[in-house]
Design an enzyme around this catalytic site. Sequence first.
Site, PDB file in Angstrom:
ATOM      1  N   LYS A 195       0.845  -1.208   0.000  1.00 45.73           N
ATOM      2  CA  LYS A 195       0.000   0.000   0.000  1.00 45.73           C
ATOM      3  C   LYS A 195       0.874   1.250   0.000  1.00 45.73           C
ATOM      4  CE  LYS A 195      -1.753   1.640   4.050  1.00 45.73           C
ATOM      5  NZ  LYS A 195      -1.422   3.067   4.217  1.00 45.73           N
ATOM      6  N   ASN A 196       1.887   1.250   0.864  1.00 43.69           N
ATOM      7  CA  ASN A 196       2.690   2.466   1.025  1.00 43.69           C
ATOM      8  C   ASN A 196       3.642   2.734  -0.138  1.00 43.69           C
ATOM      9  OD1 ASN A 196       1.340   2.929   3.350  1.00 43.69           O
ATOM     10  ND2 ASN A 196       3.056   2.485   4.736  1.00 43.69           N
ATOM     11  N   ARG A 233      -4.491  10.762   4.447  1.00 42.90           N
ATOM     12  CA  ARG A 233      -3.366  11.670   4.520  1.00 42.90           C
ATOM     13  C   ARG A 233      -2.429  11.543   3.311  1.00 42.90           C
ATOM     14  NH1 ARG A 233      -0.067  14.329   8.257  1.00 42.90           N
ATOM     15  NH2 ARG A 233       2.111  13.948   7.782  1.00 42.90           N
ATOM     16  N   CYS A 270      -5.022  12.870  12.748  1.00 45.56           N
ATOM     17  CA  CYS A 270      -5.694  11.582  12.656  1.00 45.56           C
ATOM     18  C   CYS A 270      -5.539  10.897  13.996  1.00 45.56           C
ATOM     19  CB  CYS A 270      -5.136  10.734  11.522  1.00 45.56           C
ATOM     20  SG  CYS A 270      -3.490  10.175  11.821  1.00 45.56           S
ATOM     21  N   ARG A 324       0.288  14.729  13.262  1.00 48.80           N
ATOM     22  CA  ARG A 324       0.911  14.498  11.953  1.00 48.80           C
ATOM     23  C   ARG A 324       0.991  15.759  11.087  1.00 48.80           C
ATOM     24  NH1 ARG A 324      -1.153   8.711   9.757  1.00 48.80           N
ATOM     25  NH2 ARG A 324       0.789   8.709   8.622  1.00 48.80           N
ATOM     26  N   ARG A 351      -8.805  -0.274   4.589  1.00 49.63           N
ATOM     27  CA  ARG A 351      -7.911   0.718   3.989  1.00 49.63           C
ATOM     28  C   ARG A 351      -6.585   0.078   3.589  1.00 49.63           C
ATOM     29  NH1 ARG A 351      -6.627   5.601   7.513  1.00 49.63           N
ATOM     30  NH2 ARG A 351      -5.335   5.799   5.682  1.00 49.63           N
TER      31      ARG A 351
HETATM   32  C1  UD1 Z   1       4.278   6.813   6.283  1.00 56.23           C
HETATM   33  C2  UD1 Z   1       3.415   5.600   6.093  1.00 56.23           C
HETATM   34  C3  UD1 Z   1       2.837   5.130   7.421  1.00 56.23           C
HETATM   35  C4  UD1 Z   1       3.953   4.906   8.434  1.00 56.23           C
HETATM   36  C5  UD1 Z   1       4.849   6.133   8.528  1.00 56.23           C
HETATM   37  C6  UD1 Z   1       6.079   5.899   9.402  1.00 56.23           C
HETATM   38  C7  UD1 Z   1       2.552   5.929   3.855  1.00 56.23           C
HETATM   39  C8  UD1 Z   1       1.366   6.180   3.010  1.00 56.23           C
HETATM   40  N1  UD1 Z   1       2.335   5.930   5.183  1.00 56.23           N
HETATM   41  O1  UD1 Z   1       3.434   7.844   6.797  1.00 56.23           O
HETATM   42  O2  UD1 Z   1       2.127   3.902   7.200  1.00 56.23           O
HETATM   43  O3  UD1 Z   1       3.392   4.648   9.705  1.00 56.23           O
HETATM   44  O4  UD1 Z   1       5.322   6.495   7.216  1.00 56.23           O
HETATM   45  O5  UD1 Z   1       6.798   4.805   8.980  1.00 56.23           O
HETATM   46  O6  UD1 Z   1       3.634   5.687   3.372  1.00 56.23           O
HETATM   47  N2  UD1 Z   1       6.171  14.520  10.775  1.00 56.23           N
HETATM   48  C9  UD1 Z   1       6.280  15.853  11.088  1.00 56.23           C
HETATM   49  N3  UD1 Z   1       6.266  16.761  10.063  1.00 56.23           N
HETATM   50  C10 UD1 Z   1       6.149  16.391   8.759  1.00 56.23           C
HETATM   51  C11 UD1 Z   1       6.045  15.033   8.451  1.00 56.23           C
HETATM   52  C12 UD1 Z   1       6.059  14.116   9.482  1.00 56.23           C
HETATM   53  O7  UD1 Z   1       6.405  16.215  12.260  1.00 56.23           O
HETATM   54  O8  UD1 Z   1       6.140  17.275   7.885  1.00 56.23           O
HETATM   55  C13 UD1 Z   1       6.156  13.525  11.868  1.00 56.23           C
HETATM   56  C14 UD1 Z   1       4.817  12.770  11.925  1.00 56.23           C
HETATM   57  O9  UD1 Z   1       3.864  13.478  12.671  1.00 56.23           O
HETATM   58  C15 UD1 Z   1       5.221  11.476  12.585  1.00 56.23           C
HETATM   59  C16 UD1 Z   1       6.650  11.245  12.058  1.00 56.23           C
HETATM   60  O10 UD1 Z   1       7.095  12.507  11.585  1.00 56.23           O
HETATM   61  O11 UD1 Z   1       5.248  11.610  13.978  1.00 56.23           O
HETATM   62  C17 UD1 Z   1       6.740  10.231  10.933  1.00 56.23           C
HETATM   63  O12 UD1 Z   1       5.892  10.606   9.891  1.00 56.23           O
HETATM   64  P1  UD1 Z   1       6.163  10.243   8.364  1.00 56.23           P
HETATM   65  O13 UD1 Z   1       7.419   9.436   8.243  1.00 56.23           O
HETATM   66  O14 UD1 Z   1       6.055  11.474   7.571  1.00 56.23           O
HETATM   67  O15 UD1 Z   1       4.926   9.300   8.059  1.00 56.23           O
HETATM   68  P2  UD1 Z   1       3.967   9.365   6.813  1.00 56.23           P
HETATM   69  O16 UD1 Z   1       4.736   9.623   5.577  1.00 56.23           O
HETATM   70  O17 UD1 Z   1       2.800  10.211   7.128  1.00 56.23           O
END
Ligand code: UD1
Length: 416
Positions: free
Chosen positions: A22-23, A92, A116, A121, A396
């Site tokens: 999925k990711n 997201r 969420c 996030r 999902r």
């Molecule tokens: C992706 C995955 C999700 C997985 C996560 C961490 C997809 C579609 N989803 O989510 O399944 O759980 O990686 O492995 O690929 N953060 C910030 N600022 C930002 C971006 C992130 O503070 O601009 C924080 C987030 O709140 C979170 C952490 O960084 O606490 C990790 O987030 P991130 O690696 O960005 O996860 P996603 O890409 O949303």
Amino acid sequence: MDRIIVRGGNPITGSVQVRGAKNSTLPLMAATLLAEDTCVLHNVPCLHDVFAMDKILSEMGMAIDFTGRSMTLGPNSVTSHEAPYELVRKMRASFFVLGPLLGRFGQARVSLPGGCAIGTRPVDIHLKGLESLGVNIRIDDGYVVAEGRPVGADIALDFPSVGATENLMMAASRAKGVTRLTNVAREPEIADLASFLNSLGAQISGAGTDLITILGVDELGGTEHTVIPDRIEAGTFLIAGIATGGEVTVLNATAEHLPNFVEKLREMGAEVEVHGSKIRAAATNGLKGVDVSTQPYPGFPTDLQAQIMALACVAEGATIIKENVFENRFMQVAELTRMGANIEVDGNAAVVRGVPKLSGAPVMASDLRASAALIIAGLTASDGETSISRIYHIDRGYERIEERLASLGGDIRREP
Ligand code: UD1
């Protein structure tokens, strides 16, 4: 609303095919916005999140045909550069369209995703990175309004965010000049996205390491690409087998994408064997508690934290689980406790003390991976029935999970 009904006690045993990740699929679909020609993705899973991304791209004008496990995307007809709130708020990952829209059109209007269940996030790392690429960004009525063609730059991420790494890589692939991204995420899905972009004609090196270098190109063509296997789905099935005293072999999996996870299962006392694309796991001599600490890849994946917690509930002794990636990802705890688990939470740490057995109970799914944990717990419960509500979360990210677990011997079904 549908529910999943589980009667525990049956060992989950046999072989199961792992679907495409999925990711990987979601950013790959968004990345086709960068292309000038038709793209075909193979091994695409049938998931609600994939349908949600299909809807967002279709509304922009993308021509999409999803037949079997192959998806053909025609980006030539894309005319809109907007992702509306009604669609983005549901998923997201919709925010992945921002980088490619900027790379191809130099403009985008994308709703902010909001929080969420597992935390606030934010998207600050995405936006800061895009600004460093010379893009003008303002927030208008809850929307990110971005303008300007990206120009190569050196960017160090504050945290190795998966989504920000992907958005920046996509925006930079058609930027003017060279972009160097450091402190980036190293997840296998990042390397999959880079290999897809490179097959379109991008010039990206270092994906999967701490430094990604992108030499911007003027145009990207079309391609065919096979999505990598879903490591989280593989891990979920393996845990279901171990937790129920069964033996599961996942097929079409990549064990190298689960380094820390496989190590942890072995530390708990499970036997794990890898033969090419097959991973087999069983626990014949009982299980014992371990310490688990989620980290960005190659550390223990946060997306398997809830499932290993369900396993820890029936292991001997204590397991300490630290969640370091998300601020609020212990949503499954209250429900597991209702099934007889002994779990104490203190901030981002949970202490799970194994109990001889769990009991079935009505429970509520709160997010995708928490739902998987409740199913695993239900399968281990030797008395009573577990009825899981709000299972739209599970659809999902897992394709017909109840049918596949039933084919492995589980007493599990969906009820309207
Ligand atoms: C992706 C995955 C999700 C997985 C996560 C961490 C997809 C579609 N989803 O989510 O399944 O759980 O990686 O492995 O690929 N953060 C910030 N600022 C930002 C971006 C992130 O503070 O601009 C924080 C987030 O709140 C979170 C952490 O960084 O606490 C990790 O987030 P991130 O690696 O960005 O996860 P996603 O890409 O949303």
